[in-house]
Design an enzyme around this catalytic site. Structure first.
Site, PDB file in Angstrom:
ATOM      1  CB  THR A  41      36.525 -16.818  -4.826  1.00 43.22           C
ATOM      2  OG1 THR A  41      37.042 -18.536  -5.802  1.00 43.22           O
ATOM      3  CG2 THR A  41      36.205 -16.476  -6.126  1.00 43.22           C
ATOM      4  CG  ASP A  42      39.276 -21.604  -7.475  1.00 44.20           C
ATOM      5  OD1 ASP A  42      38.396 -21.436  -7.017  1.00 44.20           O
ATOM      6  OD2 ASP A  42      39.916 -22.596  -7.010  1.00 44.20           O
ATOM      7  CD  GLU A  43      33.778 -21.108  -5.981  1.00 44.84           C
ATOM      8  OE1 GLU A  43      32.856 -20.927  -5.936  1.00 44.84           O
ATOM      9  OE2 GLU A  43      33.933 -21.212  -4.887  1.00 44.84           O
ATOM     10  CE  LYS A  74      35.660 -11.952  -4.491  1.00 45.25           C
ATOM     11  NZ  LYS A  74      36.173 -11.620  -2.812  1.00 45.25           N
ATOM     12  CE1 TYR A  90      32.646 -15.124  -2.978  1.00 47.31           C
ATOM     13  CE2 TYR A  90      32.634 -17.405  -3.847  1.00 47.31           C
ATOM     14  CZ  TYR A  90      32.912 -16.569  -2.759  1.00 47.31           C
ATOM     15  OH  TYR A  90      34.596 -16.502  -3.095  1.00 47.31           O
ATOM     16  CG  ASN A 133      34.097 -31.668  -2.006  1.00 44.05           C
ATOM     17  OD1 ASN A 133      34.916 -31.211  -2.338  1.00 44.05           O
ATOM     18  ND2 ASN A 133      32.642 -31.733  -2.876  1.00 44.05           N
TER      19      ASN A 133
HETATM   20  N1  LIG Z   1      37.222 -19.120   1.933  1.00 47.17           N
HETATM   21  C1  LIG Z   1      38.219 -19.473   1.012  1.00 47.17           C
HETATM   22  O1  LIG Z   1      38.207 -21.313   0.478  1.00 47.17           O
HETATM   23  C2  LIG Z   1      38.024 -18.552  -0.136  1.00 47.17           C
HETATM   24  C3  LIG Z   1      38.492 -18.981  -1.251  1.00 47.17           C
HETATM   25  C4  LIG Z   1      38.824 -18.267  -2.513  1.00 47.17           C
HETATM   26  C5  LIG Z   1      38.779 -16.925  -1.958  1.00 47.17           C
HETATM   27  N2  LIG Z   1      38.291 -16.426  -1.141  1.00 47.17           N
HETATM   28  C6  LIG Z   1      37.591 -14.328  -1.079  1.00 47.17           C
HETATM   29  O2  LIG Z   1      38.547 -14.617   0.222  1.00 47.17           O
HETATM   30  C7  LIG Z   1      37.934 -13.831   0.923  1.00 47.17           C
HETATM   31  C8  LIG Z   1      37.617 -14.115   2.604  1.00 47.17           C
HETATM   32  O3  LIG Z   1      36.741 -14.642   2.425  1.00 47.17           O
HETATM   33  P1  LIG Z   1      36.390 -16.229   3.923  1.00 47.17           P
HETATM   34  O4  LIG Z   1      36.019 -17.299   3.421  1.00 47.17           O
HETATM   35  O5  LIG Z   1      37.195 -15.477   4.886  1.00 47.17           O
HETATM   36  O6  LIG Z   1      35.479 -14.857   3.673  1.00 47.17           O
HETATM   37  P2  LIG Z   1      34.564 -15.324   5.596  1.00 47.17           P
HETATM   38  O7  LIG Z   1      32.364 -14.939   5.273  1.00 47.17           O
HETATM   39  O8  LIG Z   1      34.423 -16.116   6.701  1.00 47.17           O
HETATM   40  O9  LIG Z   1      34.721 -13.740   6.336  1.00 47.17           O
HETATM   41  C9  LIG Z   1      34.400 -12.046   5.335  1.00 47.17           C
HETATM   42  C10 LIG Z   1      34.436 -10.696   6.505  1.00 47.17           C
HETATM   43  O10 LIG Z   1      34.033  -9.946   5.399  1.00 47.17           O
HETATM   44  C11 LIG Z   1      33.360  -9.200   6.592  1.00 47.17           C
HETATM   45  N3  LIG Z   1      31.905  -8.277   6.215  1.00 47.17           N
HETATM   46  C12 LIG Z   1      31.098  -8.322   4.795  1.00 47.17           C
HETATM   47  N4  LIG Z   1      30.714  -7.760   4.609  1.00 47.17           N
HETATM   48  C13 LIG Z   1      30.995  -6.914   4.926  1.00 47.17           C
HETATM   49  C14 LIG Z   1      31.192  -5.189   4.163  1.00 47.17           C
HETATM   50  N5  LIG Z   1      30.090  -4.830   3.360  1.00 47.17           N
HETATM   51  N6  LIG Z   1      32.129  -4.323   5.178  1.00 47.17           N
HETATM   52  C15 LIG Z   1      32.951  -4.681   6.050  1.00 47.17           C
HETATM   53  N7  LIG Z   1      33.280  -5.723   6.338  1.00 47.17           N
HETATM   54  C16 LIG Z   1      32.826  -7.034   6.157  1.00 47.17           C
HETATM   55  C17 LIG Z   1      32.710  -9.975   7.043  1.00 47.17           C
HETATM   56  O11 LIG Z   1      31.748  -9.902   8.880  1.00 47.17           O
HETATM   57  C18 LIG Z   1      33.118 -11.603   7.746  1.00 47.17           C
HETATM   58  O12 LIG Z   1      34.681 -10.736   8.500  1.00 47.17           O
HETATM   59  C19 LIG Z   1      36.333 -13.339   0.208  1.00 47.17           C
HETATM   60  O13 LIG Z   1      36.591 -12.540   0.017  1.00 47.17           O
HETATM   61  C20 LIG Z   1      36.602 -14.454  -0.525  1.00 47.17           C
HETATM   62  O14 LIG Z   1      35.646 -14.198  -1.635  1.00 47.17           O
HETATM   63  C21 LIG Z   1      37.748 -17.364   0.133  1.00 47.17           C
END
Ligand SMILES: NC(=O)c1ccc[n+]([C@@H]2O[C@H](COP(=O)([O-])OP(=O)(O)OC[C@H]3O[C@@H](n4cnc5c(N)ncnc54)[C@H](O)[C@@H]3O)[C@@H](O)[C@H]2O)c1
Length: 357
Positions: free
Chosen positions: A138-140, A167, A163, A262
């Site tokens: 993430t960009d965070e 990451k 968080y 936002n």
């Molecule tokens: N949502 C965003 O806007 C965003 C932006 C940038 C990066 N990301 C990154 O992208 C990735 C996915 O984000 P998301 O929004 O789809 O998250 P999400 O919370 O919707 O999904 C996370 C998934 O990981 C699974 N999970 C959690 N712990 C686990 C474990 N120990 N073993 C196996 N599975 C496990 C959960 O069951 C879930 O299905 C993350 O790594 C997040 O940091 C998200």
């Protein structure tokens, strides 16, 4: 364009979550014949209803399990001759990391370390001719910006929430596996995603679902925090592009060139839904309620995604206006999905499909 890596058998972690499930839909339809093994423990954020439509595909396998379970990960890598790991699994909600950071370190840092270590053993055993490990981040991890400037791949890490710190820790481990062992790792860092299957605790789906139910629309602080929004379908293709063409050891920023305050997003969603729900103009905006700001709330994120364009020819295809209208239509057409997520009914789907938990 750089030489293309052609994966045959991909381990996707966290594929029942928001971005992971969108990625699987996209990747399976664009890469017929490539096996996709989805390893997901199904936390509150994991929802197999997101994967309706791919479950019968012979290229797809679901395995319920923990990325931190070294024995399981090792078995899957060997059994399916995995040649690419695309790692989404994480605890992903900033607010939850403030009230309970421990699980964020366990999953995001330690879980990633287990995946990396088992991947290293598998890659070094040489059973597959080529291998990639792609960490989705993430960009965070870059912290917060002032009114101007952009995060580039060279911006120092300065995570501010538990968080983003977890990451950033994982990203550094990924870097270390490249630098120390020469393992072919890739690291993407993306801005805020939106689109179908987004859990309704996040800003856009929360607003849509509260407007439909005429509930208050909580907006943090003054609502002037800026985020750079990317449609999840554009993100899915960007990840595939990095997996196939990205130079190992490198970081790629992925963004939508779509900076929005936002409050402007909330107003836009209110106005679009006034029309779509047949309400009076301005009616939905009356639901907006400003609430106490989140501690350590980063003011602005904005991504410089020019490396993706320059080196890999990737650009987002969605304008925010098109993407948000489509997203609202998706939520309106999938009220049953929203209802199952809000009521917790989505948890029963696993039992029906795969037996007792
Ligand atoms: N949502 C965003 O806007 C965003 C932006 C940038 C990066 N990301 C990154 O992208 C990735 C996915 O984000 P998301 O929004 O789809 O998250 P999400 O919370 O919707 O999904 C996370 C998934 O990981 C699974 N999970 C959690 N712990 C686990 C474990 N120990 N073993 C196996 N599975 C496990 C959960 O069951 C879930 O299905 C993350 O790594 C997040 O940091 C998200």
């Amino acid at each position: 364009m750089p030489e293309q890596f052609a994966p045959q058998s991909v381990l996707v972690t966290g594929g029942a979550g928001f971005i992971g499930s969108n990625f699987i839909h996209s990747f399976i339809s664009r890469n017929p014949g490539c096996r996709v093994v989805n390893l997901d423990i199904l936390t509150y954020a994991g929802n197999l209803e997101n994967l309706k439509g791919v479950e019968e595909n012979p290229d797809y396998r679901f395995v319920r399990g923990d990325i931190g379970d070294a024995g399981l990960v090792s078995r899957l890598l060997a059994e399916f001759r995995i040649d690419a790991v695309v790692h989404f699994a994480a605890e992903s909600h900033v607010d939850r990391s403030i009230t309970g950071p421990e699980i964020f370190v366990r999953t995001n840092v330690l879980g990633t370390q287990v995946l990396l270590e088992e991947s290293r053993r598998h890659w070094q055993a040489g059973v597959v001719p080529a291998f990639r490990f792609l960490q989705v981040s993430t960009d965070e991890v870059y912290g917060s910006l002032g009114d101007t400037g952009f995060f580039t791949e060279e911006t120092p890490l300065a995570a501010n929430s538990p968080y983003s710190a977890s990451k950033a820790g994982a990203d550094l481990l990924v870097r270390a596996y490249y630098e120390t062992f020469g393992m072919p790792t890739l690291n993407t860092r993306c801005s805020n995603n939106y689109g179908p299957y987004h859990f309704p605790e996040k800003l856009i789906p929360l607003m849509i679902s509260n407007i439909i139910g005429r509930r208050p629309l909580p907006v943090y602080g003054d609502g002037l925090n800026v985020r750079d929004w990317l449609h999840v379908k554009d993100h899915s293709i960007a990840i595939e592009t990095v997996l196939k063409g990205g130079k190992p050891g490198q970081v790629f920023n992925i963004g939508g060139n779509n900076e929005w305050k936002n409050i402007d997003i909330v107003n836009l969603v209110c106005d679009l839904l006034d029309g779509k729900l047949g309400r009076q103009p301005g009616e939905n905006r009356k639901l907006i309620t400003f609430v106490k700001d989140r501690p350590g709330h980063d003011r602005r994120y904005a991504i410089d995604a020019s490396k993706m364009r320059r080196e890999l020819g990737w650009e987002p295809s969605y304008t925010f206006e098109k993407g948000i209208a489509e997203t609202i239509d998706w939520y309106l057409a999938n009220q049953e999905w929203v209802e199952h997520v809000t009521s917790g009914g989505y948890r029963e789907y696993y039992e029906k499909q795969y037996g007792e938990r």
